[in-house]
Write a protein that holds these residues in place. Sequence first.
Motif, PDB file in Angstrom:
ATOM      1  N   TYR A 203       0.834  -1.204   0.000  1.00 49.35           N
ATOM      2  CA  TYR A 203       0.000   0.000   0.000  1.00 49.35           C
ATOM      3  C   TYR A 203       0.873   1.262   0.000  1.00 49.35           C
ATOM      4  O   TYR A 203       0.546   2.249  -0.658  1.00 49.35           O
ATOM      5  CB  TYR A 203      -0.906  -0.010   1.239  1.00 49.35           C
ATOM      6  CG  TYR A 203      -1.884   1.148   1.316  1.00 49.35           C
ATOM      7  CD1 TYR A 203      -3.208   0.992   0.914  1.00 49.35           C
ATOM      8  CD2 TYR A 203      -1.493   2.399   1.800  1.00 49.35           C
ATOM      9  CE1 TYR A 203      -4.110   2.055   0.976  1.00 49.35           C
ATOM     10  CE2 TYR A 203      -2.375   3.469   1.858  1.00 49.35           C
ATOM     11  CZ  TYR A 203      -3.686   3.293   1.453  1.00 49.35           C
ATOM     12  OH  TYR A 203      -4.573   4.345   1.516  1.00 49.35           O
ATOM     13  N   ASN A 204       1.979   1.207   0.703  1.00 51.20           N
ATOM     14  CA  ASN A 204       2.828   2.395   0.881  1.00 51.20           C
ATOM     15  C   ASN A 204       3.990   2.490  -0.115  1.00 51.20           C
ATOM     16  O   ASN A 204       4.837   3.369  -0.001  1.00 51.20           O
ATOM     17  CB  ASN A 204       3.380   2.413   2.312  1.00 51.20           C
ATOM     18  CG  ASN A 204       2.306   2.762   3.324  1.00 51.20           C
ATOM     19  OD1 ASN A 204       1.706   3.834   3.258  1.00 51.20           O
ATOM     20  ND2 ASN A 204       2.034   1.845   4.250  1.00 51.20           N
ATOM     21  N   ARG A 205       4.015   1.594  -1.097  1.00 51.75           N
ATOM     22  CA  ARG A 205       5.074   1.680  -2.102  1.00 51.75           C
ATOM     23  C   ARG A 205       4.681   2.626  -3.237  1.00 51.75           C
ATOM     24  O   ARG A 205       3.506   2.849  -3.508  1.00 51.75           O
ATOM     25  CB  ARG A 205       5.369   0.296  -2.690  1.00 51.75           C
ATOM     26  CG  ARG A 205       6.174  -0.599  -1.766  1.00 51.75           C
ATOM     27  CD  ARG A 205       6.607  -1.852  -2.481  1.00 51.75           C
ATOM     28  NE  ARG A 205       7.215  -2.807  -1.555  1.00 51.75           N
ATOM     29  CZ  ARG A 205       7.619  -4.020  -1.900  1.00 51.75           C
ATOM     30  NH1 ARG A 205       7.484  -4.417  -3.154  1.00 51.75           N
ATOM     31  NH2 ARG A 205       8.163  -4.814  -1.011  1.00 51.75           N
ATOM     32  N   TYR A 206       5.723   3.141  -3.913  1.00 51.36           N
ATOM     33  CA  TYR A 206       5.516   3.935  -5.118  1.00 51.36           C
ATOM     34  C   TYR A 206       5.644   3.008  -6.332  1.00 51.36           C
ATOM     35  O   TYR A 206       6.269   1.926  -6.243  1.00 51.36           O
ATOM     36  CB  TYR A 206       6.552   5.058  -5.194  1.00 51.36           C
ATOM     37  CG  TYR A 206       6.328   6.139  -4.165  1.00 51.36           C
ATOM     38  CD1 TYR A 206       5.453   7.201  -4.425  1.00 51.36           C
ATOM     39  CD2 TYR A 206       6.966   6.087  -2.919  1.00 51.36           C
ATOM     40  CE1 TYR A 206       5.223   8.187  -3.475  1.00 51.36           C
ATOM     41  CE2 TYR A 206       6.737   7.067  -1.956  1.00 51.36           C
ATOM     42  CZ  TYR A 206       5.863   8.112  -2.246  1.00 51.36           C
ATOM     43  OH  TYR A 206       5.625   9.077  -1.300  1.00 51.36           O
ATOM     44  N   PRO A 207       5.073   3.378  -7.464  1.00 52.09           N
ATOM     45  CA  PRO A 207       5.088   2.499  -8.631  1.00 52.09           C
ATOM     46  C   PRO A 207       6.471   1.977  -9.022  1.00 52.09           C
ATOM     47  O   PRO A 207       6.617   0.808  -9.383  1.00 52.09           O
ATOM     48  CB  PRO A 207       4.498   3.381  -9.740  1.00 52.09           C
ATOM     49  CG  PRO A 207       3.546   4.276  -9.012  1.00 52.09           C
ATOM     50  CD  PRO A 207       4.228   4.582  -7.696  1.00 52.09           C
ATOM     51  N   HIS A 208       7.516   2.824  -8.925  1.00 55.65           N
ATOM     52  CA  HIS A 208       8.853   2.394  -9.347  1.00 55.65           C
ATOM     53  C   HIS A 208       9.445   1.339  -8.417  1.00 55.65           C
ATOM     54  O   HIS A 208      10.457   0.710  -8.747  1.00 55.65           O
ATOM     55  CB  HIS A 208       9.806   3.599  -9.448  1.00 55.65           C
ATOM     56  CG  HIS A 208      10.206   4.161  -8.113  1.00 55.65           C
ATOM     57  ND1 HIS A 208       9.467   5.141  -7.467  1.00 55.65           N
ATOM     58  CD2 HIS A 208      11.273   3.879  -7.304  1.00 55.65           C
ATOM     59  CE1 HIS A 208      10.056   5.438  -6.321  1.00 55.65           C
ATOM     60  NE2 HIS A 208      11.153   4.694  -6.197  1.00 55.65           N
ATOM     61  N   GLU A 209       8.830   1.131  -7.259  1.00 57.13           N
ATOM     62  CA  GLU A 209       9.335   0.141  -6.301  1.00 57.13           C
ATOM     63  C   GLU A 209       8.709  -1.242  -6.512  1.00 57.13           C
ATOM     64  O   GLU A 209       8.972  -2.161  -5.742  1.00 57.13           O
ATOM     65  CB  GLU A 209       9.041   0.625  -4.868  1.00 57.13           C
ATOM     66  CG  GLU A 209       9.750   1.922  -4.510  1.00 57.13           C
ATOM     67  CD  GLU A 209       9.403   2.417  -3.111  1.00 57.13           C
ATOM     68  OE1 GLU A 209      10.333   2.658  -2.329  1.00 57.13           O
ATOM     69  OE2 GLU A 209       8.195   2.557  -2.821  1.00 57.13           O
ATOM     70  N   LEU A 210       7.897  -1.383  -7.566  1.00 59.37           N
ATOM     71  CA  LEU A 210       7.220  -2.652  -7.834  1.00 59.37           C
ATOM     72  C   LEU A 210       7.927  -3.432  -8.938  1.00 59.37           C
ATOM     73  O   LEU A 210       8.432  -2.849  -9.891  1.00 59.37           O
ATOM     74  CB  LEU A 210       5.771  -2.396  -8.270  1.00 59.37           C
ATOM     75  CG  LEU A 210       4.869  -1.636  -7.303  1.00 59.37           C
ATOM     76  CD1 LEU A 210       3.542  -1.311  -7.976  1.00 59.37           C
ATOM     77  CD2 LEU A 210       4.634  -2.445  -6.021  1.00 59.37           C
ATOM     78  N   SER A 211       7.927  -4.742  -8.821  1.00 58.48           N
ATOM     79  CA  SER A 211       8.409  -5.597  -9.904  1.00 58.48           C
ATOM     80  C   SER A 211       7.308  -5.693 -10.969  1.00 58.48           C
ATOM     81  O   SER A 211       6.185  -5.228 -10.749  1.00 58.48           O
ATOM     82  CB  SER A 211       8.738  -6.994  -9.371  1.00 58.48           C
ATOM     83  OG  SER A 211       7.538  -7.643  -8.958  1.00 58.48           O
ATOM     84  N   GLY A 212       7.626  -6.323 -12.107  1.00 58.97           N
ATOM     85  CA  GLY A 212       6.630  -6.478 -13.160  1.00 58.97           C
ATOM     86  C   GLY A 212       5.400  -7.242 -12.698  1.00 58.97           C
ATOM     87  O   GLY A 212       4.267  -6.835 -12.958  1.00 58.97           O
ATOM     88  N   GLY A 213       5.620  -8.354 -11.990  1.00 61.35           N
ATOM     89  CA  GLY A 213       4.504  -9.150 -11.491  1.00 61.35           C
ATOM     90  C   GLY A 213       3.686  -8.404 -10.453  1.00 61.35           C
ATOM     91  O   GLY A 213       2.449  -8.475 -10.444  1.00 61.35           O
ATOM     92  N   GLN A 214       4.377  -7.679  -9.559  1.00 61.01           N
ATOM     93  CA  GLN A 214       3.662  -6.881  -8.552  1.00 61.01           C
ATOM     94  C   GLN A 214       2.843  -5.771  -9.218  1.00 61.01           C
ATOM     95  O   GLN A 214       1.711  -5.502  -8.825  1.00 61.01           O
ATOM     96  CB  GLN A 214       4.666  -6.279  -7.567  1.00 61.01           C
ATOM     97  CG  GLN A 214       5.282  -7.282  -6.624  1.00 61.01           C
ATOM     98  CD  GLN A 214       6.394  -6.680  -5.782  1.00 61.01           C
ATOM     99  OE1 GLN A 214       7.044  -5.701  -6.176  1.00 61.01           O
ATOM    100  NE2 GLN A 214       6.633  -7.259  -4.607  1.00 61.01           N
ATOM    101  N   GLY A 215       3.437  -5.148 -10.243  1.00 56.36           N
ATOM    102  CA  GLY A 215       2.724  -4.090 -10.953  1.00 56.36           C
ATOM    103  C   GLY A 215       1.460  -4.605 -11.614  1.00 56.36           C
ATOM    104  O   GLY A 215       0.414  -3.933 -11.594  1.00 56.36           O
ATOM    105  N   GLN A 216       1.535  -5.821 -12.183  1.00 59.61           N
ATOM    106  CA  GLN A 216       0.349  -6.390 -12.821  1.00 59.61           C
ATOM    107  C   GLN A 216      -0.728  -6.701 -11.787  1.00 59.61           C
ATOM    108  O   GLN A 216      -1.928  -6.522 -12.038  1.00 59.61           O
ATOM    109  CB  GLN A 216       0.740  -7.652 -13.589  1.00 59.61           C
ATOM    110  CG  GLN A 216      -0.243  -8.054 -14.676  1.00 59.61           C
ATOM    111  CD  GLN A 216      -0.457  -6.967 -15.706  1.00 59.61           C
ATOM    112  OE1 GLN A 216      -1.308  -6.104 -15.533  1.00 59.61           O
ATOM    113  NE2 GLN A 216       0.308  -6.992 -16.778  1.00 59.61           N
TER     114      GLN A 216
END
Length: 326
Positions: free
Chosen positions: A149-162
């Motif tokens: 919840y507290n992460r920014y988009p650039h801190e996500l992996s590809g799978g997490q982003g999906q």
Amino acid sequence: MKMELLKIENLAIEEISKIKRIVVDEINFTLKSGETLGIVGESGSGKTVTAMSILKLLSNDLKVSKGKIIFDGEDISTFSEEEMEKIRGNKLSVVFQNPISSLNPLMKVGKQISEVIERHNEISKEEAKNQVLEILKDVGFEEEAEEIYNRYPHELSGGQGQRIGIAMAVANKPKLIIADEPTTALDKHIQEQILELLKSIQKKYNSAIIFISHDLGIVRRITDRAVVMYFGQIVEIGETQEIFKNPKHPYTKGLLDSLPENFRRGERIKVMKGTIPSINDKIEGCFFSPRCPRATEKCRKERIKLEKFEDRIIRCINPLKEVEND
């Protein structure tokens, strides 16, 4: 009994730039509540354009020039942008191929999902956050919902982003989710997780899914029915397993014959002859006729209509018979 949720009637989409041409034409299909419909075809076949017309997210050089899009009992092709904003992200949502690129890079992802909920519901920020945390758990972040919840988009992996893209899409329990190539950029292991996630989310919320893909193997596994498109037209519609077992349209058979899984190691993979037409090609008859091994003079001279044939809807006057696919 499942109810009809979506009905596309004789839809045409026109390019309104200098070229001025029809890019998608004579689109007719239905979708029931809780059903998964695949739309497949080569690049340039019109899959994404057709799906984005449902959301009214076409680029500025395209417009719906004909037909109806009846969703949940209303013809939404006549809706204003204000009316669409009330159902987009609410009753109707989308999962893009790269959802991270559509997120605000300066805002935490949890807050962005909260905004989707708050936009369509009278709810406090605290209640919205609690709902987001539950949704994050639903999409596979059981142990780390608060952290994600507290992460920014650039801190996500590809799978997490999906997964975040899916979380945003299901935030308001939509009746229809359009998934546009949602697994293309992911490795096989993450692909598998995302597909399983989509099916579990669908079961929980009873959402219908339109799944757009060029990957026939994925379409076979995840969809109930399939729409096969070629150069802006539908060429075949039917139950997915029946289409794979016994394709009726020569183009569908050509796609299936080229699947790597049909060949042993060392065997040469069949490749369909020719390429999809360009906008400058002048084709009088069936658009597939220049590549079709079954084309007749009539195919080359006359436009072919989409018609009922046995257990399918097909655009072909010389379809394949079952014995030819044994």
